[in-house]
Scaffold this motif. Structure first.
Motif, short mmCIF file in Angstrom:
data_model
loop_
_atom_site.label_atom_id
_atom_site.label_comp_id
_atom_site.label_asym_id
_atom_site.label_seq_id
_atom_site.Cartn_x
_atom_site.Cartn_y
_atom_site.Cartn_z
N GLN A 67 0.39 -1.41 0.22
CA GLN A 67 -0.30 -0.29 0.03
C GLN A 67 0.90 1.14 -0.04
OE1 GLN A 67 -2.74 -0.20 2.92
NE2 GLN A 67 -3.61 -1.70 2.23
N GLN A 68 2.27 1.02 1.26
CA GLN A 68 3.01 1.87 1.00
C GLN A 68 3.21 2.47 -0.97
OE1 GLN A 68 1.62 3.93 3.60
NE2 GLN A 68 3.51 4.22 3.99
N ARG B 134 0.90 4.27 -2.68
CA ARG B 134 1.19 5.81 -2.22
C ARG B 134 2.26 6.79 -2.77
NH1 ARG B 134 -1.34 2.82 2.74
NH2 ARG B 134 -3.33 3.47 2.35
N PRO C 257 -4.32 -2.91 7.39
CA PRO C 257 -4.31 -2.58 6.04
C PRO C 257 -5.69 -2.42 5.91
CG PRO C 257 -3.15 -4.46 6.23
CD PRO C 257 -3.44 -3.62 7.49
N ALA D 59 -7.35 0.43 5.17
CA ALA D 59 -7.33 1.55 4.16
C ALA D 59 -7.84 2.01 3.42
CB ALA D 59 -5.97 1.86 3.13
N LEU E 257 -7.94 1.71 -2.20
CA LEU E 257 -7.49 -0.26 -1.88
C LEU E 257 -6.47 -0.23 -3.52
CD1 LEU E 257 -8.68 -2.52 0.24
CD2 LEU E 257 -6.50 -1.42 0.30
N LEU F 246 -3.42 -2.61 -6.28
CA LEU F 246 -2.37 -2.96 -5.99
C LEU F 246 -2.62 -4.05 -6.34
CD1 LEU F 246 -3.61 -3.01 -2.18
CD2 LEU F 246 -2.38 -1.82 -3.69
N TYR G 212 -10.10 -8.36 4.06
CA TYR G 212 -9.51 -8.42 3.62
C TYR G 212 -9.34 -8.64 1.83
CZ TYR G 212 -5.56 -5.84 1.44
OH TYR G 212 -3.87 -4.53 1.37
#
Length: 349
Positions: free
Chosen positions: A206-207, A210, A270, A273, A276, A279, A299
């Motif tokens: 995820q990071q 971003r 996570p 978030a 998403l 991803l 998830y």
């Protein structure tokens, strides 16, 4: 490192139990266990019987040190024989806090320019190591036909959130920057992990999205922790008895993300978030007899709703941590082999 003689004896006893005819194994394990509409695999019942006999738990009464020792000890009992066809070398990853230990696994017959899996071991952010998951890394490398870079991130409570996450992010950055030196193709880098390692892998992806930098082309999440802010039904159904307990998870969470940290922070949970989208394709497995089952499946559903290609696999007859038991019986290795096959299809040779 040599295995102490008493451990070798106990490992032989465990292997002998799994070699017994099915009827004798069932007599040893006891009546088949059914819960929440699922029947526990006999292989899982046998290992649970041994654990109950030895009074082993995911969290030892003595606290952090004995818990870590227990996990290192257990790998000799259930990890199986070393897959010698996989070459191994230590790797040092430079970062601000000092060199981060990692280990590169290269299966025989896989040439340069292969796929690479950055692997993050489980253990509740508190226990586990490169050694405790050596057999898992070798298995994924051999069956997935990829190089595996296993990350020895800092552990809580000495290094609580976000230390471990920072280490995994540094390892992923290193994998992209040094892919050619590692013998890998920078366009075929995946990330994965089990349990708390799956949590760190998921947050790291995820990071990466971003930040706008390079993003892994695939993620492999085995029974991941995805939401520390609440408890779902599976925490109630499997609160105790099946190795990882709901109380264990509270103990781990209190050390990794102690008050006053906000556990709704997506870097901790996570699943929470807001976005998403973007991803990579994902293989996500859950275990049927696992407190973490429902949050892992939530998830997967959230990823699907965000347009992510997801393969969700519930191993309904298994317990949390099944990849660590690949050396005994056949059901654990069978389930882990499915994950390795998904990895092979995504980035393998």
């Amino acid at each position: 490192m040599s295995i102490p003689f008493p451990v070798r004896i106990q490992a032989a006893v465990v292997r002998a139990a799994y070699a017994l005819p099915q009827g004798l194994r069932r007599a040893f394990a006891g009546k088949a266990e059914v819960r929440d509409g699922q029947t526990l695999a006999l292989d899982a019942q046998v290992i649970l019987k041994f654990q109950r006999m030895s009074k082993a738990t995911m969290v030892m009464p003595g606290g952090v040190g004995p818990s870590r020792d227990e996990m290192e000890y257990a790998r000799h009992l259930v990890g199986g024989r070393t897959i010698a066809s996989v070459a191994v070398r230590d790797v040092g990853i430079p970062q601000e806090q000092g060199e981060l230990a990692a280990r590169l696994y290269t299966p025989g017959g896989v040439g340069k320019g292969s796929g690479l899996l950055v692997y993050v071991h489980g253990g509740g952010w508190v226990v586990g190591s490169l050694e405790s998951h050596d057999h898992v890394a070798r298995f994924l490398a051999e069956r997935g036909r990829v190089r595996v870079l296993s990350v020895g991130y800092r552990l809580a409570p000495e290094h609580a959130f976000p230390a471990g996450l920072e280490d995994v992010q540094a390892a992923l950055d290193y994998a992209f920057a040094k892919a050619v030196d590692l013998g890998a193709d920078p366009e075929r880098i995946a990330i994965g992990g089990d349990s708390a390692g799956g949590n760190l892998a998921a947050v790291t992806v995820q990071q990466a999205v971003r930040r706008g930098g390079p993003v892994p082309v695939f993620q492999l999440l085995l029974y991941p922790v995805t939401d520390l802010s609440t408890k779902r039904d599976s925490h109630r159904h499997f609160a105790e008895t099946y190795f990882l307990t709901s109380d264990n998870m509270d103990w781990f969470a209190d050390r990794y993300a102690p008050e006053p940290l906000d556990r709704t922070d997506p870097r901790i949970s996570p699943l929470l978030a807001e976005d998403l989208a973007g991803l990579p394709p994902t293989y996500l497995s859950t275990a049927g007899f696992d407190p973490l089952r429902d949050e892992g499946e939530a998830y997967a559903q959230a990823l699907r709703e965000a347009g992510v290609d997801v393969y969700l696999s519930r191993q309904s007859d298994l317990i949390h941590g099944y990849a660590n038991y690949i050396g005994v019986g056949h059901r654990f290795a069978e389930a882990t082999a499915e994950a390795a096959e998904a990895l092979r299809k995504a980035v393998g040779a």
